[in-house]
Design a protein around this motif. Structure first.
Motif, PDB file in Angstrom:
ATOM      1  N   GLY A   1     -65.725  51.378   3.012  1.00 51.40           N
ATOM      2  CA  GLY A   1     -65.501  52.681   2.231  1.00 51.40           C
ATOM      3  C   GLY A   1     -66.758  52.490   1.046  1.00 51.40           C
ATOM      4  N   ILE A   2     -66.965  51.147   0.849  1.00 54.13           N
ATOM      5  CA  ILE A   2     -67.394  51.245  -0.538  1.00 54.13           C
ATOM      6  C   ILE A   2     -68.625  50.398  -0.146  1.00 54.13           C
ATOM      7  CG2 ILE A   2     -66.726  49.115  -0.879  1.00 54.13           C
ATOM      8  CD1 ILE A   2     -67.226  50.952  -4.136  1.00 54.13           C
ATOM      9  N   GLY A   3     -69.121  51.152   0.737  1.00 53.00           N
ATOM     10  CA  GLY A   3     -70.568  50.269   1.321  1.00 53.00           C
ATOM     11  C   GLY A   3     -72.105  51.083   0.788  1.00 53.00           C
ATOM     12  N   GLU A   4     -71.856  51.930   0.243  1.00 52.34           N
ATOM     13  CA  GLU A   4     -73.237  52.876  -0.215  1.00 52.34           C
ATOM     14  C   GLU A   4     -73.007  52.025  -1.671  1.00 52.34           C
ATOM     15  OE1 GLU A   4     -76.374  55.264  -1.046  1.00 52.34           O
ATOM     16  OE2 GLU A   4     -74.882  55.207   1.064  1.00 52.34           O
ATOM     17  N   PHE A   5     -72.021  51.802  -2.224  1.00 49.73           N
ATOM     18  CA  PHE A   5     -72.035  51.134  -3.721  1.00 49.73           C
ATOM     19  C   PHE A   5     -72.495  49.933  -3.857  1.00 49.73           C
ATOM     20  CE2 PHE A   5     -69.591  49.634  -7.038  1.00 49.73           C
ATOM     21  CZ  PHE A   5     -70.130  49.720  -8.525  1.00 49.73           C
ATOM     22  N   ASP A   6     -72.000  48.948  -2.876  1.00 56.84           N
ATOM     23  CA  ASP A   6     -72.246  47.894  -2.330  1.00 56.84           C
ATOM     24  C   ASP A   6     -73.993  47.940  -1.839  1.00 56.84           C
ATOM     25  OD1 ASP A   6     -69.878  46.840  -2.408  1.00 56.84           O
ATOM     26  OD2 ASP A   6     -69.554  47.273  -0.537  1.00 56.84           O
ATOM     27  N   GLY A   7     -74.479  48.353  -1.264  1.00 52.60           N
ATOM     28  CA  GLY A   7     -75.836  48.390  -1.276  1.00 52.60           C
ATOM     29  C   GLY A   7     -76.859  49.071  -2.671  1.00 52.60           C
ATOM     30  N   ALA A   8     -75.761  50.011  -3.570  1.00 53.71           N
ATOM     31  CA  ALA A   8     -77.120  49.937  -4.918  1.00 53.71           C
ATOM     32  C   ALA A   8     -76.703  48.278  -5.539  1.00 53.71           C
ATOM     33  CB  ALA A   8     -75.894  50.785  -5.530  1.00 53.71           C
ATOM     34  N   LEU A   9     -75.931  47.246  -5.210  1.00 53.89           N
ATOM     35  CA  LEU A   9     -75.490  46.612  -5.856  1.00 53.89           C
ATOM     36  C   LEU A   9     -76.239  45.313  -5.417  1.00 53.89           C
ATOM     37  CD1 LEU A   9     -71.577  45.476  -6.100  1.00 53.89           C
ATOM     38  CD2 LEU A   9     -72.441  45.655  -7.689  1.00 53.89           C
ATOM     39  N   GLY A  10     -76.600  45.160  -3.449  1.00 53.45           N
ATOM     40  CA  GLY A  10     -77.650  44.463  -3.134  1.00 53.45           C
ATOM     41  C   GLY A  10     -79.128  44.903  -3.829  1.00 53.45           C
ATOM     42  N   LYS A  11     -79.271  45.810  -4.016  1.00 55.33           N
ATOM     43  CA  LYS A  11     -80.757  46.565  -4.569  1.00 55.33           C
ATOM     44  C   LYS A  11     -80.756  45.694  -5.624  1.00 55.33           C
ATOM     45  CE  LYS A  11     -83.721  50.533  -5.207  1.00 55.33           C
ATOM     46  NZ  LYS A  11     -83.795  50.373  -6.562  1.00 55.33           N
ATOM     47  N   ALA A  12     -79.581  46.928  -6.891  1.00 56.65           N
ATOM     48  CA  ALA A  12     -79.507  45.832  -8.594  1.00 56.65           C
ATOM     49  C   ALA A  12     -80.180  44.201  -8.238  1.00 56.65           C
ATOM     50  CB  ALA A  12     -78.694  45.943  -8.952  1.00 56.65           C
ATOM     51  N   GLU A  13     -79.959  43.367  -7.516  1.00 53.83           N
ATOM     52  CA  GLU A  13     -79.464  42.154  -7.323  1.00 53.83           C
ATOM     53  C   GLU A  13     -81.016  41.985  -6.937  1.00 53.83           C
ATOM     54  OE1 GLU A  13     -78.537  40.023  -3.943  1.00 53.83           O
ATOM     55  OE2 GLU A  13     -77.521  38.712  -5.257  1.00 53.83           O
ATOM     56  N   ARG A  14     -81.555  42.058  -6.095  1.00 52.72           N
ATOM     57  CA  ARG A  14     -83.260  42.091  -6.073  1.00 52.72           C
ATOM     58  C   ARG A  14     -84.176  42.929  -6.719  1.00 52.72           C
ATOM     59  NH1 ARG A  14     -81.312  44.484  -0.648  1.00 52.72           N
ATOM     60  NH2 ARG A  14     -82.107  46.791  -1.601  1.00 52.72           N
ATOM     61  N   ASP A  15     -83.901  43.544  -8.343  1.00 55.31           N
ATOM     62  CA  ASP A  15     -84.403  44.535  -8.740  1.00 55.31           C
ATOM     63  C   ASP A  15     -84.566  43.426 -10.234  1.00 55.31           C
ATOM     64  OD1 ASP A  15     -85.436  45.916  -6.996  1.00 55.31           O
ATOM     65  OD2 ASP A  15     -84.241  47.437  -7.965  1.00 55.31           O
ATOM     66  N   GLY A  16     -83.700  42.224 -10.062  1.00 54.05           N
ATOM     67  CA  GLY A  16     -83.127  41.281 -11.014  1.00 54.05           C
ATOM     68  C   GLY A  16     -82.480  42.283 -12.074  1.00 54.05           C
ATOM     69  N   VAL A  17     -81.437  42.945 -11.823  1.00 54.73           N
ATOM     70  CA  VAL A  17     -80.415  43.708 -12.718  1.00 54.73           C
ATOM     71  C   VAL A  17     -79.383  43.706 -12.189  1.00 54.73           C
ATOM     72  CG1 VAL A  17     -82.254  45.104 -14.230  1.00 54.73           C
ATOM     73  CG2 VAL A  17     -81.260  45.848 -12.057  1.00 54.73           C
ATOM     74  N   GLY A  18     -79.077  43.181 -10.976  1.00 57.59           N
ATOM     75  CA  GLY A  18     -77.811  43.173 -11.080  1.00 57.59           C
ATOM     76  C   GLY A  18     -76.367  42.657 -12.041  1.00 57.59           C
ATOM     77  N   LEU A  19     -75.082  42.219 -10.370  1.00 53.65           N
ATOM     78  CA  LEU A  19     -73.888  41.612 -11.254  1.00 53.65           C
ATOM     79  C   LEU A  19     -73.795  39.990 -10.224  1.00 53.65           C
ATOM     80  CD1 LEU A  19     -72.208  44.846 -11.950  1.00 53.65           C
ATOM     81  CD2 LEU A  19     -72.027  43.299 -13.625  1.00 53.65           C
ATOM     82  N   GLN A  20     -73.694  39.542 -10.929  1.00 52.94           N
ATOM     83  CA  GLN A  20     -73.005  38.187 -10.494  1.00 52.94           C
ATOM     84  C   GLN A  20     -72.588  38.790  -8.922  1.00 52.94           C
ATOM     85  OE1 GLN A  20     -71.907  34.630 -11.895  1.00 52.94           O
ATOM     86  NE2 GLN A  20     -71.966  33.452 -10.785  1.00 52.94           N
ATOM     87  N   TYR A  21     -71.752  38.313  -7.876  1.00 58.52           N
ATOM     88  CA  TYR A  21     -71.031  39.259  -7.064  1.00 58.52           C
ATOM     89  C   TYR A  21     -70.436  37.337  -6.056  1.00 58.52           C
ATOM     90  CZ  TYR A  21     -69.589  41.684  -2.883  1.00 58.52           C
ATOM     91  OH  TYR A  21     -68.758  42.232  -1.366  1.00 58.52           O
ATOM     92  N   VAL A  22     -69.723  37.335  -6.256  1.00 54.31           N
ATOM     93  CA  VAL A  22     -68.611  36.263  -5.975  1.00 54.31           C
ATOM     94  C   VAL A  22     -67.488  37.150  -5.167  1.00 54.31           C
ATOM     95  CG1 VAL A  22     -67.631  34.784  -6.330  1.00 54.31           C
ATOM     96  CG2 VAL A  22     -68.439  34.656  -8.155  1.00 54.31           C
ATOM     97  N   ARG A  23     -68.061  36.368  -3.942  1.00 54.82           N
ATOM     98  CA  ARG A  23     -66.879  37.013  -2.316  1.00 54.82           C
ATOM     99  C   ARG A  23     -66.097  35.288  -2.144  1.00 54.82           C
ATOM    100  NH1 ARG A  23     -68.850  38.047   3.152  1.00 54.82           N
ATOM    101  NH2 ARG A  23     -67.417  35.476   3.112  1.00 54.82           N
ATOM    102  N   PRO A  24     -65.227  36.176  -2.324  1.00 52.90           N
ATOM    103  CA  PRO A  24     -63.864  35.072  -1.519  1.00 52.90           C
ATOM    104  C   PRO A  24     -63.344  35.395  -0.262  1.00 52.90           C
ATOM    105  CG  PRO A  24     -62.630  36.422  -3.743  1.00 52.90           C
ATOM    106  CD  PRO A  24     -64.351  37.410  -3.414  1.00 52.90           C
ATOM    107  N   THR A  25     -62.303  35.287   0.110  1.00 54.22           N
ATOM    108  CA  THR A  25     -62.172  34.743   0.970  1.00 54.22           C
ATOM    109  C   THR A  25     -61.084  36.323   1.301  1.00 54.22           C
ATOM    110  OG1 THR A  25     -60.352  33.827   1.396  1.00 54.22           O
ATOM    111  CG2 THR A  25     -62.646  32.627   2.106  1.00 54.22           C
ATOM    112  N   HIS A  26     -60.584  36.750   1.017  1.00 56.64           N
ATOM    113  CA  HIS A  26     -60.191  38.011   1.030  1.00 56.64           C
ATOM    114  C   HIS A  26     -58.961  38.798  -0.361  1.00 56.64           C
ATOM    115  CE1 HIS A  26     -55.400  39.849   1.786  1.00 56.64           C
ATOM    116  NE2 HIS A  26     -55.784  39.005   1.777  1.00 56.64           N
ATOM    117  N   GLU A  27     -59.594  40.444  -0.433  1.00 55.54           N
ATOM    118  CA  GLU A  27     -59.271  40.965  -1.788  1.00 55.54           C
ATOM    119  C   GLU A  27     -58.473  40.460  -2.691  1.00 55.54           C
ATOM    120  OE1 GLU A  27     -60.445  43.948   0.920  1.00 55.54           O
ATOM    121  OE2 GLU A  27     -58.975  42.704   1.748  1.00 55.54           O
TER     122      GLU A  27
END
Length: 610
Positions: free
Chosen positions: A27-53
């Motif tokens: 449901g948030i997949g397109e946004f997640d893809g954009a986060l990945g692209k921003a990370e690769r481009d060096g303009v992203g956000l630190q993405y912390v993924r714990p084990t549960h929402e």
């Protein structure tokens, strides 16, 4: 041309956010893809993924509490969004600015009962200070800016709902047009000061008092120097709420720590003796511990006007920031020359601290004294340490024994009082201040909820921290002990093992399985060495402390109802009857001896009318 997702990510960065706590999903997949692209481009956000929402939203709330910044959490549509609710309510009830970005099914699916499509605006309406679905690219800028601005001003969680198809739409350059808002990513000032006439009225009220007490809440965070200067001028005693331990250093002699079930006897005496009461940035919820109506004149300073004048009949409610309001008020306060009120509080606090130490040294047959564990921790806290506590008896011992010095931080889930929050709070604190030592204190019931999972998150991100020292204390008593005591003291019911027993787990072994240091503490004599070893370890340590479940979390004032209910519960066949009687007797005898030594007013704190 950027997509809506790419725009939102950039806008979040413009609001000063560098880290998000997130869990992916379609449901948030397109946004997640954009986060990945921003990370690769060096303009992203630190993405912390714990084990549960749920951990994501609790981490976002903790980030806001520890830093004063907006915490951001991200999750997918319905199930992910629903899992965020507990942490978002924690933000709401503790007045913290958090923004949640959640996915949704495509626009054409809304209201058609398709998979994972639900009315998220209605679901989030109760918890959020602002909730809005972005239905077009032209709307995105205004919604994002309004969410952040509202979270900051109204001090609560805001929710942005981002449908999957909108996430990938192209983001146009906004031009003057009907129905299109062109907004700014500029935070409003919250340094609000009441009118001068109200400042003068407040000064006159305080100057007229002879026994002034300040109750200081987390809303006074950042105003330590101003609170101390005002208290010195008017000879005020200081009480802090549990979440505000960090606001006033523990070495201020007339700071009597907390009030209520996990507070101090000097705080009880302040309430029974003060003639002027000043609430600073707190919605202290336990009105039964406040003075009788008419005993004290009162005023309140707060940024949440709807929460003023609720607990005690105040004469004056100042809508303002505590730091800025005190700065305006201090020049008008008369300097008190009679400091007997402060001196009495300071003398009583010496006796109280002796009582807390004596209680920590009591030995019990059925496990380690949990008070001893916290007492020894407090003696070893390094400069700038951060301590998190869970709810339940861990909060009792945290309140009674942990003394935060200037520069230290500490917090917990306050008004919501949610179990398991201590673990995500500790990890969020470690991300915010990776050079500091962080200590998480949690009960075994809370640790089994989701806390054990978060050792996996720690393992995942450990190498990103400058100082990898993080210590987890688990109080291992195989019982939901706070609720067990509440069953006795509040409802006069015996403990019901079917609901209260916690399956015993080798928590130190679980830590060792993940490559961390596990320390088992089974006797009081092992407590000091365990803490010494933990603080010597530049890494992750879990202390598995096999503590007694029958140590009574005695309040400073034991009412007749408290004693009567406990006795009735035991007579009804409490399975721990003999241990509770024996251990409570030990604690009460120690209390009595120390109060005689310290000349604390025993008669007063045993009076039902206190």
């Amino acid at each position: 041309m950027a997509t809506v997702s790419e725009f939102v990510i950039q806008r979040v960065r413009e609001w000063g956010v560098s880290r998000v706590f997130a869990y992916p999903g379609d449901g948030i997949g397109e946004f997640d893809g954009a986060l990945g692209k921003a990370e690769r481009d060096g303009v992203g956000l630190q993405y912390v993924r714990p084990t549960h929402e749920e951990i994501c939203s609790l981490m976002a709330t903790a980030h806001a509490k520890f830093t004063g910044e907006v915490g951001v959490c991200i999750a997918t549509s319905s199930p992910g969004a629903f899992h965020l609710l507990n942490g978002l309510y924690d933000a709401q009830m503790d007045n913290q600015p958090v923004v949640a970005i959640i996915g949704q099914q495509g626009l054409n699916a809304l209201g058609t009962f398709t998979q994972q499509e639900s009315n998220l605006e209605r679901t989030m309406a109760d918890v959020a200070v602002y909730v809005q679905t972005i239905v077009s690219p032209e709307q995105a800028q205004a919604v994002v800016d309004t969410a952040f601005r509202t979270a900051l001003v109204r001090l609560g969680p805001a929710v942005i709902i981002l449908p999957h198809d909108v996430q990938g739409m192209k983001m146009p350059k906004l031009a003057p047009a009907n129905w299109v808002s062109r907004s700014s990513a500029v935070a409003p000032s919250t340094s609000i000061v009441p009118p001068q006439s109200e400042i003068l009225r407040a000064a006159a009220l305080i100057n007229a008092g002879n026994k002034v007490t300040f109750i200081v809440g987390h809303g006074a965070n950042g105003a330590t120097d101003e609170v101390l200067k005002a208290a010195q001028a008017c000879g005020a005693g200081l009480i802090t709420t549990l979440r505000a331990k960090q606001v006033i250093p523990s070495d201020v002699p007339y700071h009597s720590q907390q009030l209520g079930l996990l507070g101090s006897l000097p705080s009880v005496h302040q309430m029974s003796g003060c003639d002027t009461l000043v609430f600073l940035g707190t919605n202290y919820p336990y009105g039964q511990f406040l003075p009788a109506s008419g005993q004290a004149r009162a005023l309140q300073v707060d940024l949440k006007p709807e929460q003023m004048g609720l607990r005690y009949p105040t004469e004056l409610n100042l809508w303002g920031d505590v730091k800025a309001t005190l700065a305006a008020l201090i020049p008008h306060l008369d300097q008190k020359t009679d400091l007997s009120w402060q001196n009495t509080i300071a003398e009583e606090m010496v006796a109280w601290e002796n009582e807390m130490e004596a209680q920590a040294m009591v030995t019990y047959k059925d496990g380690v004294n949990p008070r001893r564990v916290y007492h020894e921790l407090n003696k070893r806290l390094p400069p700038r340490a951060i301590v998190t506590a869970d709810v339940g008896t861990t909060a009792d011992w945290y309140g009674h024994h942990i003394r935060l010095r200037r520069g230290m931080l500490g917090d917990l889930s306050g008004r919501l009082a949610s179990m398991l929050a201590a673990m995500p709070y500790a990890i969020a604190a470690k991300f915010a201040y990776s050079d500091r030592s962080v200590i998480c204190t949690i009960g075994d019931g809370a640790f089994q909820m989701l806390g054990m999972n978060e050792l996996i998150t720690i393992k995942k991100y450990l190498n990103e921290w400058d100082n990898p020292q993080l210590i987890i204390l688990v109080l291992h008593n195989d019982d939901l002990s706070q609720v067990s005591w509440e069953m006795r003291t509040e409802d006069a019911n015996p403990v019901w093992p079917t609901s209260q027993n916690v399956e015993s787990v080798d928590y130190a072994g679980w830590a060792e399985l993940l490559g961390f240091t596990g320390i088992r503490v089974k006797t009081d004599d092992e407590v000091e060495a365990a803490w010494d070893a933990a603080f010597a370890n530049r890494g992750i340590t879990l202390i598995d402390a096999y503590t007694s479940k029958n140590v009574p979390p005695l309040p400073p004032h034991i009412s007749r109802e408290f004693a009567k209910n406990t006795a009735e519960a035991l007579l009804k066949g409490d399975p721990d009857e003999m241990n509770v009687i024996r251990d409570s007797a030990k604690a009460l005898v120690t209390e009595g001896i120390e109060r005689v030594k310290g000349k604390l007013n025993i008669g007063q704190d045993r009076n039902d009318n206190d």
